[in-house]
Design an enzyme around this catalytic site. Structure first.
Site, PDB file in Angstrom:
ATOM      1  N   ASN A 107      -1.822 -13.630  -6.214  1.00 56.10           N
ATOM      2  CA  ASN A 107      -0.229 -13.325  -5.872  1.00 56.10           C
ATOM      3  C   ASN A 107       0.093 -14.543  -5.676  1.00 56.10           C
ATOM      4  O   ASN A 107       1.339 -14.856  -5.647  1.00 56.10           O
ATOM      5  CB  ASN A 107       0.274 -12.174  -6.161  1.00 56.10           C
ATOM      6  CG  ASN A 107       1.765 -11.426  -5.519  1.00 56.10           C
ATOM      7  OD1 ASN A 107       1.344 -11.480  -4.108  1.00 56.10           O
ATOM      8  ND2 ASN A 107       2.290 -11.592  -5.969  1.00 56.10           N
ATOM      9  N   HIS A 108      -0.183 -14.844  -4.100  1.00 55.56           N
ATOM     10  CA  HIS A 108       0.272 -15.918  -3.435  1.00 55.56           C
ATOM     11  C   HIS A 108      -0.370 -16.779  -3.001  1.00 55.56           C
ATOM     12  O   HIS A 108      -1.954 -16.920  -3.371  1.00 55.56           O
ATOM     13  CB  HIS A 108       0.846 -14.798  -2.367  1.00 55.56           C
ATOM     14  CG  HIS A 108      -0.468 -13.882  -1.519  1.00 55.56           C
ATOM     15  ND1 HIS A 108      -0.514 -12.421  -2.168  1.00 55.56           N
ATOM     16  CD2 HIS A 108      -1.216 -13.974  -0.649  1.00 55.56           C
ATOM     17  CE1 HIS A 108      -1.476 -12.248  -1.568  1.00 55.56           C
ATOM     18  NE2 HIS A 108      -2.146 -12.814  -1.025  1.00 55.56           N
ATOM     19  N   ASP A 175       4.646 -16.203  -2.376  1.00 53.93           N
ATOM     20  CA  ASP A 175       4.493 -16.141  -3.675  1.00 53.93           C
ATOM     21  C   ASP A 175       4.584 -17.187  -4.632  1.00 53.93           C
ATOM     22  O   ASP A 175       5.336 -17.917  -4.465  1.00 53.93           O
ATOM     23  CB  ASP A 175       5.274 -14.263  -3.872  1.00 53.93           C
ATOM     24  CG  ASP A 175       4.921 -13.523  -3.798  1.00 53.93           C
ATOM     25  OD1 ASP A 175       4.526 -12.919  -2.598  1.00 53.93           O
ATOM     26  OD2 ASP A 175       5.830 -12.541  -4.685  1.00 53.93           O
ATOM     27  N   ARG A 203     -12.106  -9.304  -9.255  1.00 55.49           N
ATOM     28  CA  ARG A 203     -10.807  -8.002  -9.065  1.00 55.49           C
ATOM     29  C   ARG A 203     -10.172  -8.792  -9.139  1.00 55.49           C
ATOM     30  O   ARG A 203      -9.351  -9.929  -8.415  1.00 55.49           O
ATOM     31  CB  ARG A 203     -11.415  -7.351  -7.946  1.00 55.49           C
ATOM     32  CG  ARG A 203     -11.047  -5.720  -7.413  1.00 55.49           C
ATOM     33  CD  ARG A 203     -10.058  -6.766  -6.277  1.00 55.49           C
ATOM     34  NE  ARG A 203      -9.473  -5.833  -5.499  1.00 55.49           N
ATOM     35  CZ  ARG A 203      -8.674  -6.115  -5.067  1.00 55.49           C
ATOM     36  NH1 ARG A 203      -7.948  -7.485  -3.991  1.00 55.49           N
ATOM     37  NH2 ARG A 203      -7.833  -5.131  -4.254  1.00 55.49           N
ATOM     38  N   ASP A 205      -6.336  -9.393  -7.492  1.00 58.71           N
ATOM     39  CA  ASP A 205      -5.813  -8.375  -6.733  1.00 58.71           C
ATOM     40  C   ASP A 205      -3.982  -7.704  -6.836  1.00 58.71           C
ATOM     41  O   ASP A 205      -3.614  -8.711  -7.945  1.00 58.71           O
ATOM     42  CB  ASP A 205      -6.090  -9.415  -5.381  1.00 58.71           C
ATOM     43  CG  ASP A 205      -5.373  -8.861  -4.389  1.00 58.71           C
ATOM     44  OD1 ASP A 205      -5.550  -7.814  -3.439  1.00 58.71           O
ATOM     45  OD2 ASP A 205      -4.257  -9.690  -3.850  1.00 58.71           O
ATOM     46  N   GLU A 245      -6.231  -3.809  -8.918  1.00 58.28           N
ATOM     47  CA  GLU A 245      -5.832  -3.587  -8.589  1.00 58.28           C
ATOM     48  C   GLU A 245      -4.726  -2.743  -8.787  1.00 58.28           C
ATOM     49  O   GLU A 245      -3.547  -4.126  -8.969  1.00 58.28           O
ATOM     50  CB  GLU A 245      -5.553  -4.450  -7.012  1.00 58.28           C
ATOM     51  CG  GLU A 245      -5.763  -3.349  -6.480  1.00 58.28           C
ATOM     52  CD  GLU A 245      -5.096  -4.062  -4.961  1.00 58.28           C
ATOM     53  OE1 GLU A 245      -4.366  -3.406  -3.845  1.00 58.28           O
ATOM     54  OE2 GLU A 245      -4.771  -4.682  -4.621  1.00 58.28           O
TER      55      GLU A 245
END
Length: 555
Positions: A107-108, A175, A203, A205, A245
């Protein structure tokens, strides 16, 4: 679809164990856990019954957000080891029947990532569009919903260019712009790289934030990107899994499975809704809130799954409860304001919240393993670790693993000041809670987990079965069934501190069927109406497999 036709879906009946390499075991005495330390504990995890190890971020990082601020998606934090020690650890896990998945944090990036450093040098940099910028000042009063009170807004000004960059998390975590095809290609290369090193999936995020794209971006449906990642993953690895998540209500969460596309996005998702309602049920000693949530779960394609958990590495978020419900849980399990964070979460582990009551703790974990879905454990849960109340925020539950009552709990030979975090000093300190002592104690929580997991692993109906609440008259008791083509399990859990006499019917079973208790040497015949009656003790639980005449099932 029969289970025997889909046996490659290993994650449907996995036992996932989350750990942070940094806090698991230090092999070289520098105060930081490492890959070699983890590799030396693979046999411990195999004996526990773990089938999948989930590693929290292992990448190079300034470590301003516990490793979630990444400077190189292809690297390994040198404090933890290198690619050689990583591959050796994965090989060792495979040899013991365990898969490894790693955190995918895309995401970032960190603001020290080479991409962002290059992006800041010039508005004409080829990396500028790897991130999200705006030229006009952001609206005043914008809040940071992820870290309220800790992070100020979601836009920060770059003084050199006069533009603002987006950060849904901390300002040092700009981001990424997934509407940029080059960013999407980099994410795919990252996935391919780690698959090549032997991991079995990721996993993922903060998935909803990952799919947010700038206004006006040439990307009609961000979910197409998630589908592309899933297709790429499966081309490279038929066993690959994406565990996402996504902390949203069911009606929104189901879209991230790709429910309209027969489950072609995330493979699994954490069930935050059921977790939060489970805690409300524990407070009330009444399973009704949990039942209401489980029976409202959307029906999923067979190639997808819920992941169930009682504790993770973040705060115990209660954001999907009503304000009154949240306060009810706060008052029971986090009466001190220091035990709460962000106005929505609790920074405690389960045993202290349940006042160390072994009956209640074991009932909660028995319930976890019998909920429809895949159980996920956080390191130290198997021995009943507590938090360090002196450590602020989320870090309170991320203290080093407690292996023995020796120096630093057997985690490291270094000076205590060099450890990632200080260990608890209360009744949950290593002198009281550790692996070595519990290995020698057949009645310990560790042995309870071993027994529980061994029964779980011979009970595929728990991971595959259709969920059904079985009616009975005691409000404090949950009786539910999980039925699959390989068999049927009936689970009984008493949420109250008083015994209860219960009677219920196990319908649609042949004459002569009985219930075999997998946790005790006991067999209960069904009467002519298909009913059974027995007493369940305070915080008691039973795993009852339906044994049919002539089925030959191992019990």
């Amino acid at each position: 679809m029969r289970i025997t036709d889909t046996s490659d879906l290993w994650w449907k009946s996995a036992v996932i164990y989350c750990l942070d390499v940094e806090t698991y075991l230090d092999s070289n005495g520098d105060g930081v856990g490492d890959m070699q330390g983890l590799a030396s504990r693979i046999d411990y995890l195999a004996q526990l019954g773990v089938t999948c190890i989930w590693l929290m971020p292992i990448y190079p990082t300034p470590d301003r957000d516990d490793g979630y601020d990444v400077t190189d998606f292809y690297g390994i934090d040198p404090r933890l080891g290198d690619h050689g020690t990583f591959v050796e650890m994965v090989r060792t896990a495979r040899d013991r029947g365990m898969r490894v998945i790693v955190d995918l944090v895309v995401n970032h990036t960190s603001d020290r990532h080479p991409w962002f450093l290059a992006a800041k040098r010039s508005v004409n940099s080829p990396f500028r569009d790897y991130y999200v910028w705006r030229s006009d000042p952001p609206p005043k009063g914008q809040k940071n919903s992820v870290f309220p009170g800790e992070a100020d807004g979601i836009w920060t000004k770059d003084e050199k260019s006069g533009q603002w960059y987006l950060h849904s998390f901390y300002e040092h975590q700009p981001d990424l712009n997934v509407s940029n095809p080059r960013v999407r290609d980099e994410i795919a290369r990252t996935v391919g790289f780690w698959l090549q090193l032997g991991v079995s999936g990721f996993r993922v995020d903060a998935v909803p934030f990952l799919l947010e794209v700038p206004e006006g971006a040439d990307m009609a449906n961000p979910h197409d990107f998630l589908r592309d990642v899933r297709r790429f993953l499966q081309r490279r690895s038929s066993e690959g899994v994406l565990l996402g998540e996504v902390n949203l209500p069911y009606e929104q969460q189901v879209a991230y499975f790709g429910a309209d596309d027969d489950g072609q996005e995330l493979t699994m998702q954490f069930d935050f809704a059921a977790m939060q309602r489970l805690y409300l049920s524990l407070v009330r000693r009444d399973p009704a809130p949990l039942i209401e949530t489980l029976t409202s779960r959307p029906k999923l394609p067979i190639e997808t799954q819920w992941a169930n958990f009682l504790r993770n590495h973040d705060e115990l978020t209660l954001d999907q409860l009503s304000e009154d419900e949240r306060q009810e849980v706060f008052e029971a399990f986090a009466p001190d304001e220091k035990q709460r964070v962000f106005g929505r979460g609790i920074v405690r582990r389960l045993p202290p919240m349940l006042e160390g009551d072994p009956r209640r703790i074991r009932m909660a974990y028995s319930l976890l393993f019998t909920l429809p879905g895949t159980p996920v454990l956080f390191y130290g849960e198997e021995i009943g670790m507590g938090e360090n109340a002196e450590v602020p925020g989320r870090q309170a539950v991320r203290t080093p693993m407690q292996w023995s009552k020796d120096k630093n709990g057997g985690f490291s030979d270094a000076a205590a000041s060099r450890l990632p975090l200080p260990q608890p000093t209360d009744g949950y300190a290593p002198q009281h809670i550790n692996v070595a002592d519990q290995i020698e104690d057949r009645g310990s929580l560790l042995h309870f987990f071993r027994d529980l997991i061994s029964r779980y692993r011979i009970s595929p109906e728990l991971g595959w079965g259709e969920f059904e609440v079985i009616p009975q008259s005691v409000p404090a008791v949950l009786v539910h069934s999980l039925r699959a083509d390989v068999g049927r399990m009936v689970a009984v859990h008493n949420f109250a501190d008083v015994p209860a006499m219960i009677r219920f019917a196990v319908e649609d079973e042949p004459d002569g069927a009985s219930l075999v208790d997998l946790l005790a040497a006991d067999r209960i015949p069904l009467d002519e109406k298909g009913e059974v009656e027995f007493e369940i003790p305070p915080y008691g639980f039973r795993w009852l497999r339906v044994a049919r005449p002539g089925d030959g099932r191992v019990t």
